[in-house]
Design a protein around this motif. Structure first.
Motif, mmCIF file in Angstrom:
data_model
loop_
_atom_site.group_PDB
_atom_site.id
_atom_site.type_symbol
_atom_site.label_atom_id
_atom_site.label_comp_id
_atom_site.label_asym_id
_atom_site.label_seq_id
_atom_site.Cartn_x
_atom_site.Cartn_y
_atom_site.Cartn_z
ATOM 1 N N ASN A 145 0.825 -1.212 0.000
ATOM 2 C CA ASN A 145 0.000 0.000 0.000
ATOM 3 C C ASN A 145 0.858 1.260 0.000
ATOM 4 N N ARG A 146 1.956 1.236 0.765
ATOM 5 C CA ARG A 146 2.852 2.403 0.763
ATOM 6 C C ARG A 146 3.482 2.600 -0.605
ATOM 7 N N LEU A 147 3.807 1.503 -1.255
ATOM 8 C CA LEU A 147 4.432 1.597 -2.572
ATOM 9 C C LEU A 147 3.463 2.173 -3.596
ATOM 10 N N ILE A 148 2.207 1.731 -3.568
ATOM 11 C CA ILE A 148 1.204 2.283 -4.484
ATOM 12 C C ILE A 148 1.031 3.777 -4.223
ATOM 13 N N THR A 149 0.998 4.157 -2.937
ATOM 14 C CA THR A 149 0.882 5.585 -2.597
ATOM 15 C C THR A 149 2.077 6.366 -3.118
ATOM 16 N N ASP A 150 3.275 5.814 -3.001
ATOM 17 C CA ASP A 150 4.478 6.485 -3.493
ATOM 18 C C ASP A 150 4.442 6.659 -5.010
ATOM 19 N N VAL A 151 3.957 5.643 -5.717
ATOM 20 C CA VAL A 151 3.847 5.734 -7.179
ATOM 21 C C VAL A 151 2.922 6.889 -7.569
ATOM 22 N N ILE A 152 1.792 6.980 -6.884
ATOM 23 C CA ILE A 152 0.823 8.048 -7.189
ATOM 24 C C ILE A 152 1.385 9.402 -6.776
ATOM 25 N N ALA A 153 2.005 9.453 -5.587
ATOM 26 C CA ALA A 153 2.550 10.723 -5.091
ATOM 27 C C ALA A 153 3.629 11.262 -6.020
ATOM 28 N N ASP A 154 4.474 10.385 -6.554
ATOM 29 C CA ASP A 154 5.516 10.819 -7.489
ATOM 30 C C ASP A 154 4.903 11.408 -8.754
ATOM 31 N N ALA A 155 3.755 10.886 -9.171
ATOM 32 C CA ALA A 155 3.091 11.421 -10.360
ATOM 33 C C ALA A 155 2.506 12.805 -10.085
ATOM 34 N N LEU A 162 3.080 15.289 0.285
ATOM 35 C CA LEU A 162 1.674 15.544 0.005
ATOM 36 C C LEU A 162 1.052 16.395 1.103
ATOM 37 N N THR A 163 0.135 17.270 0.713
ATOM 38 C CA THR A 163 -0.658 17.987 1.697
ATOM 39 C C THR A 163 -1.786 17.067 2.168
ATOM 40 N N ARG A 164 -2.520 17.514 3.173
ATOM 41 C CA ARG A 164 -3.618 16.698 3.693
ATOM 42 C C ARG A 164 -4.669 16.458 2.611
ATOM 43 N N ALA A 165 -5.019 17.488 1.851
ATOM 44 C CA ALA A 165 -6.034 17.345 0.807
ATOM 45 C C ALA A 165 -5.567 16.380 -0.275
ATOM 46 N N GLU A 166 -4.303 16.474 -0.644
ATOM 47 C CA GLU A 166 -3.760 15.568 -1.659
ATOM 48 C C GLU A 166 -3.719 14.133 -1.150
ATOM 49 N N PHE A 167 -3.342 13.972 0.105
ATOM 50 C CA PHE A 167 -3.281 12.634 0.682
ATOM 51 C C PHE A 167 -4.662 11.979 0.684
ATOM 52 N N ALA A 168 -5.693 12.757 1.015
ATOM 53 C CA ALA A 168 -7.068 12.234 1.016
ATOM 54 C C ALA A 168 -7.475 11.818 -0.394
ATOM 55 N N ALA A 169 -7.113 12.629 -1.378
ATOM 56 C CA ALA A 169 -7.436 12.288 -2.774
ATOM 57 C C ALA A 169 -6.709 11.025 -3.209
ATOM 58 N N VAL A 170 -5.472 10.880 -2.795
ATOM 59 C CA VAL A 170 -4.692 9.693 -3.153
ATOM 60 C C VAL A 170 -5.332 8.434 -2.578
ATOM 61 N N ARG A 171 -5.857 8.514 -1.374
ATOM 62 C CA ARG A 171 -6.527 7.356 -0.774
ATOM 63 C C ARG A 171 -7.725 6.924 -1.614
ATOM 64 N N VAL A 172 -8.523 7.889 -2.064
ATOM 65 C CA VAL A 172 -9.689 7.558 -2.887
ATOM 66 C C VAL A 172 -9.239 6.950 -4.219
ATOM 67 N N VAL A 173 -8.217 7.533 -4.829
ATOM 68 C CA VAL A 173 -7.710 7.030 -6.107
ATOM 69 C C VAL A 173 -7.166 5.608 -5.945
ATOM 70 N N THR A 174 -6.462 5.354 -4.851
ATOM 71 C CA THR A 174 -5.925 4.016 -4.600
ATOM 72 C C THR A 174 -7.035 2.984 -4.471
#
Length: 230
Positions: A145-155, A162-174
């Motif tokens: 899960n951390r790796l998938i988050t890192d892949v998205i965050a790098d994009a 990541l900011t809090r808003a971005e982190f929340a969006a990444v969770r939904v996208v994941t």
């Protein structure tokens, strides 16, 4: 990639437990095991991966295999992590080029999806393992899960937390990526439907990034006004 501590705080990241470093010989043996698992899963999916066959194909003793991976689920989750690490390296060498962060994330996830699509039996085996994983495999699942988050965050923006808003969006996208992959593997969604769902979810990334940028600009302007007043 962590959440920006100076921005509105997101959920605290849990530090992974330290793992003893493998020797060069041990790592080579581990890679043989993962390659054997990949080959068996690519041929026949989840049911084709049997510990004894993995041991024979990778030329290790069965007891040695169990010391590296206590169960078939551990083995397939580790294979998923290995596959994602390879994809992450490829994406770093050739990152998406769109100026819109949501579009970059969508392109990244579709490239990841298409890579898994080339070996559907392997993808099915790895996703079933993630679904069946219990608490004994929680550390390995967390790593995936951390790796998938890192892949998205790098994009979104490589090199900046990541900011809090971005982190929340990444969770939904994941969650969306995981769900669409499962529905495609089960034959309940086409590739075009998968892309449409991912594109829709990724608009949240664009919105979150714009909101974070506006908030940062407002904070900077406020700080400047305060300094002028003093």
């Amino acid at each position: 990639m962590s959440v920006d501590a100076s921005a509105p705080a997101g959920p605290p990241a849990s530090a992974p437990s330290p793992v003893p470093a493998l020797t060069e010989r041990q790592e080579a043996r581990r890679q043989r095991i993962l390659r054997a698992t990949q080959q068996l899963a690519a041929r026949g999916g989840f049911d084709a991966v049997q510990m004894r066959e993995v041991a024979e194909l990778s030329e290790v003793a069965l007891g040695t295999l169990y010391r590296y991976f206590p169960s078939k689920i551990h083995l397939l989750v580790a294979t998923m992590q290995d596959q994602l690490e390879q994809l992450h390296d490829q994406l770093r060498r050739k990152p998406p080029v769109s100026t819109d962060p949501g579009e970059r994330v969508a392109e990244t996830l579709m490239r990841t999806f298409k890579a898994l699509q080339r070996e559907p039996h392997l993808a099915e085996a790895m996703m079933r393992a993630l679904t069946f994983a219990d608490r004994s495999v929680s550390a390995e699942v967390d790593s995936v899960n951390r790796l998938i988050t890192d892949v998205i965050a790098d994009a979104i923006h490589s090199g900046r937390p990541l900011t809090r808003a971005e982190f929340a969006a990444v969770r939904v996208v994941t969650h969306t990526w995981h769900s669409t992959l499962i529905t495609w593997l089960s034959g309940r969604a086409s590739i075009s439907q998968v892309k449409a769902d991912i594109d829709t979810a990724c608009t949240l990334v664009s919105q979150a990034t714009a909101t974070s940028a506006a908030g940062a600009a407002g904070a900077t302007a406020g700080a400047g006004s305060t300094a002028d007043a003093e």
